[in-house]
Every structure is written in C-alpha cells, then in structure tokens.
Design an enzyme around this catalytic site. Structure first.
Site, short mmCIF file in Angstrom:
data_model
loop_
_atom_site.label_atom_id
_atom_site.label_comp_id
_atom_site.label_asym_id
_atom_site.label_seq_id
_atom_site.Cartn_x
_atom_site.Cartn_y
_atom_site.Cartn_z
N CYS A 1 89.41 36.53 6.30
CA CYS A 1 89.47 37.99 6.37
C CYS A 1 89.38 38.42 7.84
O CYS A 1 88.51 37.95 8.58
CB CYS A 1 88.35 38.62 5.57
N CYS B 1 80.60 41.06 48.59
CA CYS B 1 82.00 41.45 48.52
C CYS B 1 82.36 41.80 47.08
O CYS B 1 82.17 40.97 46.18
CB CYS B 1 82.88 40.31 49.03
N CYS C 1 85.21 -6.80 67.42
CA CYS C 1 86.30 -7.75 67.37
C CYS C 1 87.50 -7.18 66.63
O CYS C 1 87.36 -6.43 65.66
CB CYS C 1 85.82 -9.03 66.68
N CYS D 1 88.94 37.72 52.13
CA CYS D 1 88.69 36.94 50.91
C CYS D 1 89.55 35.68 50.85
O CYS D 1 89.07 34.61 50.47
CB CYS D 1 88.94 37.79 49.67
N CYS E 1 69.91 40.97 37.98
CA CYS E 1 70.22 42.38 38.27
C CYS E 1 70.86 43.03 37.05
O CYS E 1 71.71 42.44 36.38
CB CYS E 1 71.16 42.49 39.47
N CYS F 1 84.64 40.06 8.91
CA CYS F 1 84.02 40.01 7.57
C CYS F 1 83.68 38.56 7.24
O CYS F 1 84.42 37.64 7.61
CB CYS F 1 85.01 40.59 6.55
#
Length: 520
Positions: free
Chosen positions: A189, A257, A313, A273, A233, A184
C-alpha cells in the site's frame, strides 16, 4: 529577527573613499572584504576602502522560525488550491521537496496523478469512515478483535487496532527522517500516513520528533537554507545568494562557508571553494602516493617491482624475500650489474648514465620530487596552523577558567578579564586564515608579481600571531603581583589589536591585489 541573527556584508562607497584621502586601512572596521571584487593595477596605489555600507545577506533561523515559514507555505498552497486539509498539503509539499510553485503547477495540470504519486489519493478525505457494526473488527496485524472505535484506517481502508498502529508508527519514527514518508502498514500500500494521523495515534514526545523531521526536510530540500554544521547546533541559516563567497556567522559562534557547509572546513578565506575541494582531493588522492613512488623509487628492469634505494652503492638487487625477482642492476642506468666494472667508471659510478633512457626517467623523477617537496612544504604549514587553530579554539572555550584564576589571585573586576576572550577569538580567526593561506599560496602562480605581496603579508600575519600566542600562554604563576598582571594584560590587549590590524591588512591585500591573480 534580532540584530544578532543577522550578518552583514559590506560594499565600498566610492564617494566616501575619495573623501577619505589617504586614510589608513588599519583604522577601517570591516568583516569580509577578502572576497569583494577589486580591480588591481600594480602601477597605482591601492585605494582606501573608505566608508562601508551594509547589506543584509543572510539570516539565522531557529526552530520557531522554521515552523512559521513552513506553515506559511502550507497555508498559501492550501488557499490557492482550495484543499481543506493542511496535513494533505504538507504531504504533497514533502513529495515535491517543498517547491511551492512546482506543486501548484503540477496540481493544476493533473491533480489525480500528483496525489496518487504523493500517497494522498483523496485530498478531501484522508481517513476511512468508521462504520458502527454489531460485531468487532479484526486487526490485520495481531488478528485480535477490537471495537471499531479502537481501530484506525487511512482512506485505503486497511484497518488496524490502535496499539498495533501506534507501535508501527513509533518504530518508524525511531528509524529516523524517512518516517515522514511512512506508508500504510498494509503490504504494497502506497498511501502515506499523514501528520494528523501521527498526532492522533502516537505520544506527544514521538509526535514532536516527527514534526522535527518535517522541519528537517524543509531545510534539507531548500537550497537557500542549510543547517549550521557545528556539532550540537540547533540553528539553520538562510542565504539569498546562490554562490555566496563570504563566510556566515551562526548564533552558536561558529563561522563557516555557506557553500561548503562543512564543520572541518569552516571558513576557508582566502581560498575559493573550488580551490579547497582541489586541495582536499589532492591530500587524500592516491595519486600523491604514486608521485612519492615516482620521486623516491625506481622499477626493477626485469619484473618492474618498485625499489627504494637505502645505501650509497649503485649495485641494486631486487630482493626475492620482498616479492622481487633477484635481478641485480645499476641504480643509475638500470643495466645489468654484470656489465659494470672499470670500463663503465667503476662499481660506484656509471658513465653510461647520460647515454641511457634512464636519464629521461630520472629527469621525470626529479620533477616529481620537486613538486612533491613543494606540496609537502605547504601541506606541513597548513596542518601546523590547523592544529594551532584547534588549540586556540580550546583556549577560547577554557578562557573562563583562566578568568577565575585571575579573579581569585589578583582581586580584580570581571571587566578586567575581558581581554582573554578577545585574544583567543583573534587567535582563532588568525589561525583559520593562515591555515588556508597556505592552500591559496600553493596554487598561486609562482611567477606572479602578486606572490611577493602575498608572502610578505602572510609572513607578517604569521609572525605577530605567534607572538600573541606566546603572550597569551604566559603562566599566571610568573605574575607575582597586581602590577605584573596589569603589564601582562596591556601586552596581550595591545598585541590583540596589532594582530587584528595585520589580519585586516592581509585580507585587504588579497581582496585588493590578488583576486585577479592567475591560479594554476
């Protein structure tokens, strides 16, 4: 749900495997055999996969599917708890992260506390009643007077004019997903603006965005449903297994995956994984910089600043202009240069070396350098196939341009160009597997017998993938006539089929002989 929206795993039918005898693996069609659990016995010939049985394992969901599912849950809770308002139930479910069982349990235990915590203090009545008065109502935001019918208040009775309320809600929606928990407008509130209030006050376009954020929360809070990570997508995927090992295929064409759910990672077969996480951490970890420093620099004996040798060297100076102290020392034994001369083997040698603690430090540096060189070997090949995969993806997206060139130059049928897309898709699959095969190879036990099989199959796949890439990239300008085109088409088609078999052999080799190999 259509067949295109379902992806299928495969299990081996042992009976059919026995019936198949010595049937070649090359002729067996399968998708994700790489992660099936096989027992490996190096003294026994590898069995044929035989007949493959199908199991539905995941489902591609569109927006309508998500709406139907979420609305079904809302209705079930509404009926069980006898709550009249779907908007109230929706708010409660969002508060409980769409956990229907947990919501019902908590509501049964203490409905008043749950509703207050969720911002729905009265599930039986969501809005304050408009009381007709002779005078107007003063808006608590703009302080203008309005007829009661041109104002709105939730059950908390903090009343505002509709224009101010509309502006407030539209700003919240523009700020993003958290708008589904909009309180609200009154300071402090905690009553939540419910779905019906949004529908009543804001425009249809804004309300649709609000509903989309509700669907987003349904997916985000559901461990079995995840958004496809491909850019742009609109689909999500539900998987009913907690730790799915096989890749999933979205309707947008992206394969990845489900557990990692990362566009950059994609499908990381043959790596588990945890191995991918370890590899990516290693690639970005500052400890790799420390390893390089240890392998390629030595510390000044006085101020401990790292120094890199840039000449032959052994006389080193800790340069003050580079933040050093000016101390001169021997690169081999780290002793003061003033102690070096003909008695220690000359200025370009140091027979003190084997007797000093510097020998121990250099042994550690040599080990670090060997490890770094091994890592860079695998990392460079991982990156090379990663870049080649991006090129293959671009070739796949641009295959239609090559198709148009062929149609116009050789006057062939559209069906005669189908091989272009098939070749690019095969290249994309091969490059993705090859990319992560070098991660798998890096962590594979260096002394294991399975390593030889792995590297043999990897080499075959790599060699023939490169040959297919070379065939596909041949310039159309070199194809002088229709016969030359047909010959090139047959070469690309045959090599696409051949590389698929080498990919299948690699996948089967990992699944059948390498899954139980010790991983360092």
């Amino acid at each position: 749900m259509t067949d295109d929206e379902m992806y299928e795993d495969y299990d081996v039918d042992d009976d059919s495997a026995e019936e198949s005898g010595n049937e070649s693996l090359d002729d067996t069609e399968y998708d994700d055999a790489a992660t099936q659990e096989f027992d490996f016995d190096e003294n026994q010939p590898q069995r044929s996969l035989g007949k493959l049985t199908r199991q539905k394992s995941f489902e591609v969901l569109n927006k309508d599917d998500l709406f139907s599912e979420s609305h079904k849950i809302i209705k079930e809770v509404k009926d069980v708890l006898s709550i009249p308002s779907e908007a109230a139930v929706s708010t409660l479910l969002r508060h409980m992260k769409w956990n229907k069982e947990k919501l019902i349990e908590r509501y049964m235990e203490n409905p008043e506390k749950l509703c207050i915590d969720a911002g729905v203090p009265n599930v039986m009545k969501l809005n304050a009643t408009i009381v007709e008065k002779s005078g107007n109502v003063s808006c608590l935001i703009c302080l203008e007077d309005y007829p009661p019918t041109q104002t709105f208040a939730l059950i908390c009775n903090h009343r505002y004019c509709l224009p101010c309320y509309k502006n407030y809600l539209e700003i919240k929606v523009s700020e993003g997903p958290e708008c589904i928990y909009t309180p609200c407008p009154a300071p402090k509130c905690k009553v939540i603006v419910h779905q019906d209030a949004f529908k009543q006050i804001v425009s249809p376009e804004v309300f649709e965005r609000f509903n989309n954020f509700i669907l987003k929360s349904y997916v985000d809070d559901n461990p079995q449903v995840k958004w496809c990570p491909a850019p742009g997508c609109i689909y999500s995927i539900r998987c009913d297994r907690k730790e799915r090992k096989e890749a999933v295929n979205c309707k947008c064409g992206f394969q990845y995956c489900f557990n990692c759910n990362d566009y950059e990672i994609g499908d990381h077969m043959p790596c588990p994984c945890s191995q991918v996480d370890k590899w990516l951490q290693k690639a970005s970890d500052e400890s790799e910089n420390v390893t390089w420093m240890l392998a390629n620099t030595k510390k000044c004996p006085e101020c401990r600043s790292p120094i890199e040798k840039n000449g032959g060297c052994m006389h080193m100076t800790c340069r003050k202009n580079a933040g050093g102290c000016g101390f001169e020392f021997c690169w081999l034994c780290r002793g003061p240069w003033t102690e070096h001369g003909s008695t220690t083997g000359g200025y370009y040698n140091c027979n003190k070396y084997d007797k000093s603690k510097a020998k121990e430090d250099d042994d550690k540096a040599h080990d670090a350098k060997t490890e770094l060189e091994a890592y860079m070997f695998y990392y460079h090949r991982y990156e090379s196939h990663r870049n080649a995969m991006k090129i293959a993806d671009e070739q796949r997206r641009n295959a239609h341009l090559k198709e148009q060139q062929i149609l116009s130059k050789f006057d062939v049928r559209s069906a005669d160009t189908k091989f272009l897309m098939e070749a690019t898709e095969q290249l994309l699959k091969n490059r993705r597997v090859l990319q992560y095969s070098y991660v798998y190879g890096y962590y594979l036990d260096k002394k294991s017998q399975e390593r030889n099989l792995f590297e043999y199959l990897q080499e075959d796949l790599e060699k023939h993938t490169n040959l297919l890439s070379t065939q596909y990239e041949q310039s159309l300008d070199k194809l002088e006539d229709y016969q030359a085109f047909i010959k090139w088409k047959e070469q690309v088609t045959n090599y696409t089929r051949i590389t698929k078999k080498f990919l299948d052999n690699f996948v089967d080799g990992v699944a059948g002989g390498l899954v139980n190999t010790q991983i360092n």
